[in-house]
Enzyme design. Structure first.
Site, short mmCIF file in Angstrom:
data_model
loop_
_atom_site.label_atom_id
_atom_site.label_comp_id
_atom_site.label_asym_id
_atom_site.label_seq_id
_atom_site.Cartn_x
_atom_site.Cartn_y
_atom_site.Cartn_z
N ARG A 4 29.83 20.44 12.27
CA ARG A 4 30.77 20.38 11.16
C ARG A 4 30.21 19.64 9.95
NH1 ARG A 4 36.58 20.19 10.75
NH2 ARG A 4 37.19 18.86 9.01
N ASN A 20 34.34 17.49 3.74
CA ASN A 20 35.74 17.57 3.32
C ASN A 20 36.54 16.32 3.69
OD1 ASN A 20 37.34 19.27 1.71
ND2 ASN A 20 38.61 19.76 3.48
N ARG A 21 35.84 15.21 3.87
CA ARG A 21 36.47 13.89 3.96
C ARG A 21 35.79 12.93 2.99
NH1 ARG A 21 38.76 16.79 6.99
NH2 ARG A 21 39.78 16.36 8.97
N HIS A 73 36.98 27.93 3.91
CA HIS A 73 36.63 27.40 5.23
C HIS A 73 36.89 28.48 6.28
CE1 HIS A 73 37.15 22.91 4.15
NE2 HIS A 73 37.22 23.59 3.04
N TYR A 125 47.45 19.30 9.27
CA TYR A 125 47.39 17.90 9.70
C TYR A 125 47.05 17.05 8.49
CZ TYR A 125 42.44 19.22 10.14
OH TYR A 125 41.18 19.72 9.92
N GLU A 148 41.48 29.10 4.64
CA GLU A 148 40.90 29.23 5.98
C GLU A 148 40.82 30.72 6.34
OE1 GLU A 148 39.80 26.77 7.85
OE2 GLU A 148 40.75 24.96 7.08
#
Length: 197
Positions: A4, A20-21, A73, A125, A148
């Protein structure tokens, strides 16, 4: 084994930061994201990674003319929008929802593929440091999404024979979202007929 994160070593034993964080969008939130070996490790500071720095620099240069940002994504056939860092609705929720619904409608195709439309934080989430949250809140880009692509039954490994359909659907979705977002930004009806997508 699927990977990832990027491939930059962050400790002697841990490799990679989850891009993506890693954006400066409520980056300080989250516990699991602070552990370097976790797959969602957010890095030691916002924009610590060359990949996120490159996107930051590009979007910052074009922000005055950019009206739509889409981060693509896999997987889940979903069109998600801010807020991702909380379940609270974004102040632009209604417009974000309208553009996403337009995309989902035009992505159906002949097989009537279903696309989920929802706010990231409440529908998927809660996750901080996402690029769409940063694009809409830090740069004031009017519409920002995480798209997505791909059905859950295949996960991250879509068979080669199944590539063409999601590519065609993605094209129609992104085109429809672009026209809808532009019409809302300009406050006018864009004359292109959506059914030709």
């Amino acid at each position: 084994n699927m990977w990832r994160k990027n491939r930059r070593p962050v400790t002697d034993k841990c490799i990679g930061v989850d891009g993506n964080r890693n954006y400066a969008a409520h980056w300080e939130l989250g516990d699991r994201e602070t552990i370097p070996c976790e797959e969602v490790y957010k890095g030691n500071e916002p924009f610590s990674e060359p990949e996120t720095q490159a996107i930051r620099d590009l979007l910052t240069r074009v922000k005055s003319t950019c009206f739509l940002y889409i981060s693509v994504h896999t997987f889940g056939n979903s069109i998600l929008f801010p807020n991702g860092w909380t379940v609270e609705k974004h102040k632009r929720y209604d417009g974000l929802l309208e553009v996403a619904k337009m995309g989902a409608h035009h992505g159906k195709g002949k097989l009537d593929t279903k696309y989920i439309v929802d706010q990231s934080g409440s529908g998927l989430y809660v996750a901080a440091g996402g690029s769409d949250d940063w694009a809409i809140d830090a740069l004031d880009i009017p519409f920002a999404y995480t798209f997505e692509v791909g059905e859950e039954q295949y996960g991250f490994q879509l068979p080669e024979a199944g590539l063409l359909r999601p590519l065609r659907e993605s094209y129609r979705i992104i085109k429809a979202m672009t026209y809808k977002a532009l019409s809302l930004v300009r406050n006018e009806v864009i004359l292109e007929r959506y059914d030709k997508f």
